[in-house]
Design a protein around this motif. Structure first.
Motif, PDB file in Angstrom:
ATOM      1  N   VAL A 184      -3.037   3.285  -7.741  1.00  0.00           N
ATOM      2  CA  VAL A 184      -2.526   4.607  -7.384  1.00  0.00           C
ATOM      3  C   VAL A 184      -1.435   4.482  -6.325  1.00  0.00           C
ATOM      4  O   VAL A 184      -1.342   3.486  -5.613  1.00  0.00           O
ATOM      5  N   GLY A 185      -0.607   5.513  -6.214  1.00  0.00           N
ATOM      6  CA  GLY A 185       0.397   5.605  -5.171  1.00  0.00           C
ATOM      7  C   GLY A 185       1.415   4.486  -5.199  1.00  0.00           C
ATOM      8  O   GLY A 185       1.662   3.870  -6.242  1.00  0.00           O
ATOM      9  N   LEU A 186       2.011   4.226  -4.032  1.00  0.00           N
ATOM     10  CA  LEU A 186       3.001   3.154  -3.943  1.00  0.00           C
ATOM     11  C   LEU A 186       2.375   1.805  -4.233  1.00  0.00           C
ATOM     12  O   LEU A 186       3.036   0.902  -4.762  1.00  0.00           O
ATOM     13  N   ALA A 198       5.401  -3.852   5.380  1.00  0.00           N
ATOM     14  CA  ALA A 198       4.889  -2.488   5.249  1.00  0.00           C
ATOM     15  C   ALA A 198       5.964  -1.592   4.672  1.00  0.00           C
ATOM     16  O   ALA A 198       7.050  -1.465   5.244  1.00  0.00           O
ATOM     17  N   LEU A 199       5.673  -0.996   3.545  1.00  0.00           N
ATOM     18  CA  LEU A 199       6.433   0.127   3.006  1.00  0.00           C
ATOM     19  C   LEU A 199       5.820   1.405   3.584  1.00  0.00           C
ATOM     20  O   LEU A 199       4.778   1.358   4.239  1.00  0.00           O
ATOM     21  N   PRO A 200       6.430   2.554   3.355  1.00  0.00           N
ATOM     22  CA  PRO A 200       5.830   3.801   3.842  1.00  0.00           C
ATOM     23  C   PRO A 200       4.370   3.957   3.406  1.00  0.00           C
ATOM     24  O   PRO A 200       3.986   3.563   2.302  1.00  0.00           O
ATOM     25  N   GLY A 201       3.588   4.527   4.303  1.00  0.00           N
ATOM     26  CA  GLY A 201       2.172   4.749   4.041  1.00  0.00           C
ATOM     27  C   GLY A 201       1.564   5.526   5.188  1.00  0.00           C
ATOM     28  O   GLY A 201       2.273   6.045   6.055  1.00  0.00           O
ATOM     29  N   GLY A 202       0.251   5.584   5.205  1.00  0.00           N
ATOM     30  CA  GLY A 202      -0.456   6.364   6.206  1.00  0.00           C
ATOM     31  C   GLY A 202      -1.307   5.502   7.116  1.00  0.00           C
ATOM     32  O   GLY A 202      -0.921   4.396   7.493  1.00  0.00           O
ATOM     33  N   PHE A 203      -2.495   6.016   7.464  1.00  0.00           N
ATOM     34  CA  PHE A 203      -3.373   5.320   8.401  1.00  0.00           C
ATOM     35  C   PHE A 203      -3.679   3.888   7.953  1.00  0.00           C
ATOM     36  O   PHE A 203      -3.652   2.955   8.748  1.00  0.00           O
ATOM     37  N   GLY A 204      -4.008   3.710   6.671  1.00  0.00           N
ATOM     38  CA  GLY A 204      -4.382   2.381   6.189  1.00  0.00           C
ATOM     39  C   GLY A 204      -3.262   1.376   6.328  1.00  0.00           C
ATOM     40  O   GLY A 204      -3.482   0.230   6.740  1.00  0.00           O
ATOM     41  N   THR A 205      -2.053   1.804   6.001  1.00  0.00           N
ATOM     42  CA  THR A 205      -0.890   0.919   6.111  1.00  0.00           C
ATOM     43  C   THR A 205      -0.689   0.486   7.555  1.00  0.00           C
ATOM     44  O   THR A 205      -0.481  -0.702   7.848  1.00  0.00           O
ATOM     45  N   ASP A 231      12.106  -0.217   5.625  1.00  0.00           N
ATOM     46  CA  ASP A 231      12.313   1.211   5.785  1.00  0.00           C
ATOM     47  C   ASP A 231      12.831   1.864   4.499  1.00  0.00           C
ATOM     48  O   ASP A 231      13.464   1.218   3.661  1.00  0.00           O
ATOM     49  N   VAL A 232      12.534   3.132   4.390  1.00  0.00           N
ATOM     50  CA  VAL A 232      13.048   3.977   3.317  1.00  0.00           C
ATOM     51  C   VAL A 232      13.552   5.263   3.968  1.00  0.00           C
ATOM     52  O   VAL A 232      12.751   6.067   4.450  1.00  0.00           O
ATOM     53  N   GLU A 233      14.859   5.389   4.060  1.00  0.00           N
ATOM     54  CA  GLU A 233      15.502   6.574   4.638  1.00  0.00           C
ATOM     55  C   GLU A 233      14.916   6.961   5.997  1.00  0.00           C
ATOM     56  O   GLU A 233      14.597   8.121   6.256  1.00  0.00           O
ATOM     57  N   GLY A 234      14.749   5.957   6.855  1.00  0.00           N
ATOM     58  CA  GLY A 234      14.339   6.202   8.228  1.00  0.00           C
ATOM     59  C   GLY A 234      12.874   6.493   8.443  1.00  0.00           C
ATOM     60  O   GLY A 234      12.487   6.909   9.541  1.00  0.00           O
ATOM     61  N   TYR A 266      10.705   7.008  -2.457  1.00  0.00           N
ATOM     62  CA  TYR A 266       9.624   6.114  -2.034  1.00  0.00           C
ATOM     63  C   TYR A 266       9.162   5.250  -3.207  1.00  0.00           C
ATOM     64  O   TYR A 266       8.983   4.036  -3.080  1.00  0.00           O
ATOM     65  N   ALA A 267       8.956   5.889  -4.344  1.00  0.00           N
ATOM     66  CA  ALA A 267       8.545   5.146  -5.532  1.00  0.00           C
ATOM     67  C   ALA A 267       9.645   4.198  -6.000  1.00  0.00           C
ATOM     68  O   ALA A 267       9.364   3.064  -6.414  1.00  0.00           O
ATOM     69  N   GLU A 268      10.885   4.651  -5.912  1.00  0.00           N
ATOM     70  CA  GLU A 268      12.008   3.805  -6.338  1.00  0.00           C
ATOM     71  C   GLU A 268      12.078   2.527  -5.517  1.00  0.00           C
ATOM     72  O   GLU A 268      12.253   1.427  -6.048  1.00  0.00           O
ATOM     73  N   ARG A 269      11.921   2.669  -4.209  1.00  0.00           N
ATOM     74  CA  ARG A 269      12.014   1.491  -3.343  1.00  0.00           C
ATOM     75  C   ARG A 269      10.798   0.586  -3.489  1.00  0.00           C
ATOM     76  O   ARG A 269      10.902  -0.637  -3.379  1.00  0.00           O
ATOM     77  N   ALA A 270       9.634   1.174  -3.738  1.00  0.00           N
ATOM     78  CA  ALA A 270       8.436   0.366  -3.967  1.00  0.00           C
ATOM     79  C   ALA A 270       8.602  -0.468  -5.240  1.00  0.00           C
ATOM     80  O   ALA A 270       8.288  -1.659  -5.263  1.00  0.00           O
ATOM     81  N   ALA A 271       9.096   0.165  -6.299  1.00  0.00           N
ATOM     82  CA  ALA A 271       9.329  -0.560  -7.554  1.00  0.00           C
ATOM     83  C   ALA A 271      10.377  -1.647  -7.364  1.00  0.00           C
ATOM     84  O   ALA A 271      10.235  -2.766  -7.891  1.00  0.00           O
ATOM     85  N   ALA A 272      11.425  -1.346  -6.607  1.00  0.00           N
ATOM     86  CA  ALA A 272      12.472  -2.332  -6.367  1.00  0.00           C
ATOM     87  C   ALA A 272      11.927  -3.549  -5.624  1.00  0.00           C
ATOM     88  O   ALA A 272      12.294  -4.696  -5.925  1.00  0.00           O
ATOM     89  N   LEU A 273      11.032  -3.311  -4.655  1.00  0.00           N
ATOM     90  CA  LEU A 273      10.456  -4.440  -3.922  1.00  0.00           C
ATOM     91  C   LEU A 273       9.586  -5.292  -4.834  1.00  0.00           C
ATOM     92  O   LEU A 273       9.677  -6.529  -4.819  1.00  0.00           O
TER      93      LEU A 273
END
Length: 197
Positions: A43-45, A103-110, A134-137, A18-25
């Motif tokens: 913080v976080g992604l 949208a990258l992976p996240g929770g309610f706020g995303t 998406d990140v691994e589905g 998740y962090a790898e793909r966020a940094a790549a974006l």
């Protein structure tokens, strides 16, 4: 396309990918000369996307509610940090600043932020591209839910297809650059009102 708004988790998730793909974006957007608009956190992604874009020489604009600044999660090293009164003001300001939304992976706020943009577009209040990177589905079950909404006639098929889902960020940017909004006036169009009955 000068700016892309990135919605993502204030946590980093439980897998390094998740962090790898966020940094790549973040890095890709900076290298493409596209400014990042995001929630202003360190913080976080969210923080990972911002730091990667900054490290690659990009522009990063954060928009954060005053409450979260007081909780000491504001990123102090951004190109620009805008402090707003509340979450509603934040979403409107991010909308004003952005040419596209992802949208990258996240929770309610995303989900809240992305679905508000999709709803505004559905009602004709916006016409900007929205994508789920998406990140691994991670987003695959959500896409299945959207398909079910169409099948159960709670969502018009054109609204379902008027967003991008995939795991290739370069392909996503190409789609965003060529985006032409679908029909956004279904509530005002008599034929569609009949179809939705």
């Amino acid at each position: 396309m000068r700016t892309v708004c990135v919605y993502c988790g204030s946590n980093a998730g439980n897998r390094p990918v998740y962090a790898e793909r966020a940094a790549a974006l973040g890095t890709l957007l900076a290298r493409e000369g596209i400014a990042v608009v995001y929630g202003g956190g360190n913080v976080g992604l969210m923080g990972i996307v911002a730091d990667a874009a900054l490290a690659a020489g990009g522009e990063v604009i954060g928009v954060i509610p005053e409450q979260l600044v007081n909780w000491e999660v504001a990123h102090r090293g951004l190109t620009k940090l805008e402090v707003v009164a509340d979450m509603h003001s934040r979403k409107m300001r991010m909308f004003d600043l952005s040419d596209a939304f992802v949208a990258l992976p996240g929770g309610f706020g995303t989900l809240d932020e992305m679905f508000e943009m999709l709803t505004w577009r559905q009602l004709g209040l916006g016409d900007r591209p929205c994508a789920f990177l998406d990140v691994e589905g991670f987003w695959t079950p959500l896409m299945a839910m959207l398909d079910r909404m169409v099948g159960e006639r709670f969502l018009h098929p054109e609204q379902r297809t008027d967003l991008w889902h995939g795991d290739d960020a370069q392909a996503m940017l190409a789609w965003m650059r060529n985006y032409r909004p679908g029909q956004s006036d279904k509530w005002m169009d008599e034929k569609r009102r009949r179809e939705m009955r």
